[in-house]
Design an enzyme around this catalytic site. Structure first.
Site, PDB file in Angstrom:
ATOM      1  N   ASP A 145      -4.097  -6.067   1.680  1.00 44.72           N
ATOM      2  CA  ASP A 145      -4.767  -6.428   0.699  1.00 44.72           C
ATOM      3  C   ASP A 145      -5.843  -6.711   0.282  1.00 44.72           C
ATOM      4  OD1 ASP A 145      -1.622  -6.099  -0.022  1.00 44.72           O
ATOM      5  OD2 ASP A 145      -2.396  -8.014  -0.454  1.00 44.72           O
ATOM      6  N   HIS A 177      -4.678  -8.293   5.576  1.00 44.24           N
ATOM      7  CA  HIS A 177      -5.662  -8.083   4.692  1.00 44.24           C
ATOM      8  C   HIS A 177      -6.697  -7.828   5.672  1.00 44.24           C
ATOM      9  CE1 HIS A 177      -3.082 -11.345   3.814  1.00 44.24           C
ATOM     10  NE2 HIS A 177      -3.885 -11.286   2.416  1.00 44.24           N
TER      11      HIS A 177
HETATM   12 ZN    ZN Z   1      -4.241 -11.412  -2.260  1.00 47.01          ZN
END
Ligand code: ZN
Length: 574
Positions: free
Chosen positions: A37, A179
């Site tokens: 992400d 992430h």
């Molecule tokens: Zn996010």
């Protein structure tokens, strides 16, 4: 009934797997999806290297306002077969937004991603913070993806902790959240992948996780994982590219598993949603490299790209020339052997120029070791003594063009080439009639011509001046003729009608009624109705096989030759 059907389907699936050689325990294979992400970021290329080395496909939930900065990274994500997905435009909490605010976040990101994936691509969505409500569900217009494993990599910023947290949470059908904006998350997640691969996990995109388990995802529904359903449809199989020599070219066929679409390119074209979709075999000139991919969805559910090079070039096509009844054939490929045949007879080796009688059809090709044979080139030496490289005796327009050429009404587009399928312009058509008339435009006609777009020294200049002086042509306005625009069928009718009237060969009567039999009579312009009616009554222009006149359609050179010759025949028999 329903039970019986599903039993039959299940049996079919099992048989299908046996055929494709998928192991029987495939249904028990552990599938897992890792997702990244908030990127892309400067760390993403390093992550892509690691995923590539491990044969892993992942899913990237990207933030729209980062896409243009990292466009080449997005391109790499997509081309390497990962799934590109939407994580809003600026990482807003969607639950704080109106319907139009949510739609704007999603659509403006899709717009950015389309620059790489092509318009029409579908993107799954992950709401920032996983924060959703009923308005989000109703407005998002895509499946929503949550997660079932959260290693809290944004908090721990330690590769070893990230690795252990992923491993400890992993389960079959899991969706893992990481992430790719934190440097520690890259080695941490790659180390976890190494461990889990050894445990028998196969890493797939989110879209593949659901597809392979036979689960179809719905827009406006959120998914956090995909438990085993006992079904594994297996990865998308690579397409197979084959080629077969056909008349100096390669006919390429691409096959893929049932239900998959194939996208391909023969040059530098992109393999994405807007790329060329395979619909049937096609011809290429060699050498040529064909790349193809099979896909259930080009974004995240596709095979590896397959490439095949057809490296053997073809012999250059033989060149046929005709001078004074003598045919000469040459080939630009050194060492090639030329073969020819006359009137469909046996092929024979060409060794020296051949004397021919008018009315002979010629075919020739060339062969050379280390090459594909050339195309078979055909030509026609007509009974009227015209030599054509692109007009052959078995074509419907052969005789009309042969006559039009012999009468000097129509000239070739280049030596021995007539381009029968090319369109006819307004300037060309009036020139054909001018030549037929045998008349000459006088000085005054040239001086009085009002058209600013017709230069007297263009080949059509005198013809337009003559036509204007004698009321045969009008301009498209008072000062323009548009000589290079294609002539329409109704304009052609008007031109021939005016010419025949000028020659005193039209019986004056009300001809407009003759158009009523055309299915599209209403589309014929008012000014053209008497002309179309008259041309119809003398069968110089007729409708198509569906009974339509098609007043605005153009005319090919072959069609123009045919009308012209029928007109001369009509005039000469009167
Ligand atoms: Zn996010």
């Amino acid at each position: 009934m329903k039970r019986v059907l599903s039993f039959v389907l299940a049996a079919f699936l099992v048989v299908g797997m046996a055929w494709t050689g998928t192991p029987a325990q495939a249904a028990g294979k552990k599938l897992i999806a890792i997702t990244y992400d908030d990127g892309p970021s400067i760390y993403t290329p390093q992550l892509l290297d690691g995923l590539k080395a491990r044969g892993v496909k992942a899913t990237f939930f990207m933030v729209g306002n980062r896409v243009s900065t990292y466009l080449s990274t997005v391109e790499r994500v997509y081309q390497e077969g990962h799934q590109v997905a939407n994580h809003s435009y600026d990482h807003s909490d969607l639950t704080g937004l109106s319907v139009s605010g949510i739609k704007n976040q999603i659509q403006s990101t899709n717009y950015q991603l389309d620059k790489v994936c092509g318009s029409g691509t579908s993107y799954m969505v992950r709401a920032p913070y996983g924060s959703v409500n009923s308005t989000v569900f109703q407005s998002v217009g895509a499946p929503l993806v949550l997660w079932s494993v959260d290693p809290l990599d944004w908090m721990y910023r330690n590769a070893e902790t990230v690795k252990n947290n992923i491993i400890n949470g992993a389960h079959d059908g899991a969706i893992i959240l990481v992430h790719d904006i934190h440097p520690t998350s890259i080695p941490g997640s790659l180390a976890a992948i190494d461990y889990l691969q050894k445990q028998g996990y196969e890493f797939v995109t989110v879209r593949e996780l659901f597809r392979r388990r036979g689960v179809s995802v719905q827009n406006g529904v959120q998914y956090g994982s995909c438990k085993s359903t006992g079904v594994d449809l297996g990865p998308v199989e690579k397409p197979v590219i084959t080629g077969e020599v056909e008349n100096g070219k390669m006919r390429v066929t691409i096959t893929a598993q049932s239900g998959a679409s194939v996208y391909y390119t023969t040059g530098t074209g992109k393999l994405n949603q807007t790329g060329t979709r395979y619909t049937g075999s096609f011809l290429v000139s060699t050498p040529c490299t064909v790349r193809a991919v099979a896909a259930f969805n080009m974004n995240g559910s596709r095979s590896e790209t397959v490439e095949k090079t057809f490296s053997i070039p073809a012999v250059k096509n033989p060149r046929l020339q005709m001078e004074e009844n003598t045919l000469t054939i040459t080939c630009a490929t050194a060492g090639a052997k030329i073969f020819y045949s006359l009137n469909g007879g046996e092929n024979q080796p060409y060794t020296e120029p051949v004397a021919l009688e008018p009315g002979t059809e010629i075919a020739a090709y060339a062969e050379c070791e280390g090459y594909l044979p050339s195309e078979k080139v055909r030509a026609s030496y007509s009974s009227r003594g015209n030599f054509f490289l692109d007009v052959l005796a078995d074509q419907w327009y052969y005789d009309s063009i042969d006559q039009a050429a012999s009468l000097g009404l129509m000239a070739g587009v280049e030596k021995n080439r007539f381009a029968p399928e090319d369109g006819v312009t307004r300037g060309q058509m009036i020139t054909f009639l001018y030549r037929y008339s045998g008349e000459k435009a006088g000085e005054t006609a040239l001086m009085n011509m009002p058209f600013e777009d017709v230069a007297p020294d263009q080949y059509y200049g005198p013809a337009v001046a003559w036509g204007y002086e004698n009321g045969i042509v009008k301009g498209t306005s008072e000062t323009t003729f548009r000589p290079n625009r294609g002539i329409t069928r109704e304009e052609m009718a008007q031109l021939f009608f005016a010419f025949l009237r000028y020659r005193g060969q039209v019986e004056e009567a009300d001809h407009a009624g003759n158009i009523d039999s055309y299915t599209d009579a209403a589309k014929i312009s008012d000014w053209a109705r008497p002309a179309v009616g008259y041309m119809t009554s003398i069968s110089l222009l007729v409708g198509d096989d569906k009974g339509a006149f098609r007043p605005l359609a153009g005319s090919t050179r072959a069609q123009a030759a045919s009308v012209l010759i029928r007109m001369t025949e009509k005039i000469e028999t009167e």
